[in-house]
Enzyme design. Sequence first.
Site, PDB file in Angstrom:
ATOM      1  N   SER A 127      -7.063   3.268 -27.160  1.00  0.00           N
ATOM      2  CA  SER A 127      -7.569   2.125 -27.923  1.00  0.00           C
ATOM      3  C   SER A 127      -6.823   0.840 -27.575  1.00  0.00           C
ATOM      4  CB  SER A 127      -7.374   2.460 -29.406  1.00  0.00           C
ATOM      5  OG  SER A 127      -7.326   1.308 -30.176  1.00  0.00           O
ATOM      6  N   TYR A 151      -1.124   3.738 -35.382  1.00  0.00           N
ATOM      7  CA  TYR A 151      -2.212   4.263 -34.531  1.00  0.00           C
ATOM      8  C   TYR A 151      -1.984   3.839 -33.074  1.00  0.00           C
ATOM      9  CZ  TYR A 151      -7.134   4.551 -32.857  1.00  0.00           C
ATOM     10  OH  TYR A 151      -8.294   4.799 -32.165  1.00  0.00           O
ATOM     11  N   LYS A 155      -1.268   6.288 -29.930  1.00  0.00           N
ATOM     12  CA  LYS A 155      -2.134   6.328 -28.740  1.00  0.00           C
ATOM     13  C   LYS A 155      -1.313   6.017 -27.481  1.00  0.00           C
ATOM     14  CE  LYS A 155      -6.410   7.214 -30.189  1.00  0.00           C
ATOM     15  NZ  LYS A 155      -7.153   8.386 -29.739  1.00  0.00           N
TER      16      LYS A 155
HETATM   17  N1  LIG Z   1     -15.285   4.647 -32.337  1.00  0.00           N
HETATM   18  C1  LIG Z   1     -14.570   3.643 -31.837  1.00  0.00           C
HETATM   19  O1  LIG Z   1     -14.879   2.458 -32.015  1.00  0.00           O
HETATM   20  C2  LIG Z   1     -13.356   3.946 -30.994  1.00  0.00           C
HETATM   21  C3  LIG Z   1     -12.711   2.878 -30.327  1.00  0.00           C
HETATM   22  C4  LIG Z   1     -11.572   3.163 -29.568  1.00  0.00           C
HETATM   23  C5  LIG Z   1     -11.111   4.457 -29.470  1.00  0.00           C
HETATM   24  N2  LIG Z   1     -11.771   5.472 -30.129  1.00  0.00           N
HETATM   25  C6  LIG Z   1     -11.257   6.837 -29.992  1.00  0.00           C
HETATM   26  O2  LIG Z   1     -12.339   7.672 -29.623  1.00  0.00           O
HETATM   27  C7  LIG Z   1     -12.180   8.979 -30.178  1.00  0.00           C
HETATM   28  C8  LIG Z   1     -13.405   9.378 -30.967  1.00  0.00           C
HETATM   29  O3  LIG Z   1     -13.669   8.392 -31.947  1.00  0.00           O
HETATM   30  P1  LIG Z   1     -14.822   8.574 -33.032  1.00  0.00           P
HETATM   31  O4  LIG Z   1     -15.253   7.223 -33.436  1.00  0.00           O
HETATM   32  O5  LIG Z   1     -15.811   9.564 -32.551  1.00  0.00           O
HETATM   33  O6  LIG Z   1     -13.983   9.192 -34.226  1.00  0.00           O
HETATM   34  P2  LIG Z   1     -14.492  10.162 -35.397  1.00  0.00           P
HETATM   35  O7  LIG Z   1     -13.519   9.967 -36.527  1.00  0.00           O
HETATM   36  O8  LIG Z   1     -15.941   9.972 -35.654  1.00  0.00           O
HETATM   37  O9  LIG Z   1     -14.300  11.595 -34.750  1.00  0.00           O
HETATM   38  C9  LIG Z   1     -13.042  12.181 -34.607  1.00  0.00           C
HETATM   39  C10 LIG Z   1     -13.214  13.664 -34.897  1.00  0.00           C
HETATM   40  O10 LIG Z   1     -11.940  14.293 -34.711  1.00  0.00           O
HETATM   41  C11 LIG Z   1     -11.842  15.331 -35.664  1.00  0.00           C
HETATM   42  N3  LIG Z   1     -10.438  15.682 -35.874  1.00  0.00           N
HETATM   43  C12 LIG Z   1      -9.489  14.919 -36.437  1.00  0.00           C
HETATM   44  N4  LIG Z   1      -8.344  15.613 -36.534  1.00  0.00           N
HETATM   45  C13 LIG Z   1      -8.567  16.822 -35.980  1.00  0.00           C
HETATM   46  C14 LIG Z   1      -7.769  17.976 -35.788  1.00  0.00           C
HETATM   47  N5  LIG Z   1      -6.494  18.019 -36.191  1.00  0.00           N
HETATM   48  N6  LIG Z   1      -8.313  19.065 -35.198  1.00  0.00           N
HETATM   49  C15 LIG Z   1      -9.626  19.030 -34.791  1.00  0.00           C
HETATM   50  N7  LIG Z   1     -10.437  17.972 -34.970  1.00  0.00           N
HETATM   51  C16 LIG Z   1      -9.904  16.881 -35.558  1.00  0.00           C
HETATM   52  C17 LIG Z   1     -12.474  14.728 -36.914  1.00  0.00           C
HETATM   53  O11 LIG Z   1     -12.861  15.729 -37.848  1.00  0.00           O
HETATM   54  C18 LIG Z   1     -13.645  13.958 -36.336  1.00  0.00           C
HETATM   55  O12 LIG Z   1     -14.837  14.731 -36.348  1.00  0.00           O
HETATM   56  C19 LIG Z   1     -10.887   8.910 -30.984  1.00  0.00           C
HETATM   57  O13 LIG Z   1      -9.837   9.354 -30.160  1.00  0.00           O
HETATM   58  C20 LIG Z   1     -10.717   7.438 -31.276  1.00  0.00           C
HETATM   59  O14 LIG Z   1      -9.354   7.122 -31.482  1.00  0.00           O
HETATM   60  C21 LIG Z   1     -12.874   5.237 -30.880  1.00  0.00           C
END
Ligand SMILES: NC(=O)c1ccc[n+]([C@@H]2O[C@H](COP(=O)([O-])OP(=O)(O)OC[C@H]3O[C@@H](n4cnc5c(N)ncnc54)[C@H](O)[C@@H]3O)[C@@H](O)[C@H]2O)c1
Length: 325
Positions: A127, A151, A155
């Site tokens: 991120s 966070y 990361k």
């Molecule tokens: N969505 C965005 O805008 C964005 C931007 C930058 C980075 N990211 C990164 O992309 C990735 C996915 O993001 P997202 O928006 O789909 O997030 P999200 O919160 O929708 O999905 C994350 C999933 O991880 C699961 N999870 C969390 N802890 C866990 C554990 N201990 N064991 C197993 N599963 C676990 C959660 O239940 C959830 O379903 C993440 O790494 C996030 O940091 C997202």
Amino acid sequence: MRILITGAGGFIGALLTERLLEQKKLHLDKKEHDISELVLIDQFPIKQEYNSAIQIQKKCIDISDKEKCNEIFKREFDVIFHLAAVVSSHAEQDFDLGYLVNVDATKNLLEGARRQEKVSRFFMTSSVAVFGLDLPEEIPDKFPALPLSSYGAQKAIAELLVSDYSRKGFCDGRVLRLPTVCVRPGKPNAAASSFVSSIIREPLNKESAICPVPVDLKLWIISPQTAVDSILHMVALAEEEIKNSRTLHPPGLTVSVQEILDELEKQAGDDVMQYIQYKRDQKVEDIVLTWPSRFASEQAKSLGFPFDQNIGQIIESYRSDKLEK
Ligand SMILES: NC(=O)c1ccc[n+]([C@@H]2O[C@H](COP(=O)([O-])OP(=O)(O)OC[C@H]3O[C@@H](n4cnc5c(N)ncnc54)[C@H](O)[C@@H]3O)[C@@H](O)[C@H]2O)c1
């Protein structure tokens, strides 16, 4: 080809799963490979139902539990997509959980990859929160990660782990620092950037949304489709292409909150604006105002990464997807 996706029940995990099942193949090193099996992991039961000839295993596992995580690796994977995370505001509120999932669980997975005979491709989403201090107007490809949130720190640590495990030859790691992905369907989540989707999605549903930041705040964004395309593009590249820089910035869009609202009004009419409430939130500002909003993304551009045209196209494609469902 056997593929593991963590966080498969989440927003990007579910989109990536759908895409892989649709394609049935994965591009690696300019070759197409048939996908034989997808192992989908999430801490919560994965609700999405998939109908495919590809073998799918859905497993409810907390990957921060080392023993349970080890069990996932009883059979080897060719590619690992690590998307599970505790997102920004949640990681800020729950310091221990953030480190447990964003750092320790990442290490558990890297250890699983390390024990394999074959060197798997290990993809992780990072991120812009890894940055925060003394930012230039535009972030060059190589710029020090000095985060101002837990966070971001987590990361950044995970990125270093992926890089070092790759340097040792334990896996072939790749990291994308994703822009804010919008428009996220459904309900707001615990990300500090959650409002970016809310201010588009809720007014279109005739529901109110809070804009917690100044409207001149600039954001770095990407559409869900382009985010998934970028992840697959990153994984497809040959190792020589990314060896000196395993962490890349895809070419995202820089837009202000006001530009998002203006485009929403242009497409949906001035009525939608009544659903926006302007209420500054110090906690959100403390996180989001430290994030950079413009990136050079030179290496990603030279490697042919996809990009969105403009905010109008992102809102339009969200609206047409919504109509189809
Ligand atoms: N969505 C965005 O805008 C964005 C931007 C930058 C980075 N990211 C990164 O992309 C990735 C996915 O993001 P997202 O928006 O789909 O997030 P999200 O919160 O929708 O999905 C994350 C999933 O991880 C699961 N999870 C969390 N802890 C866990 C554990 N201990 N064991 C197993 N599963 C676990 C959660 O239940 C959830 O379903 C993440 O790494 C996030 O940091 C997202």
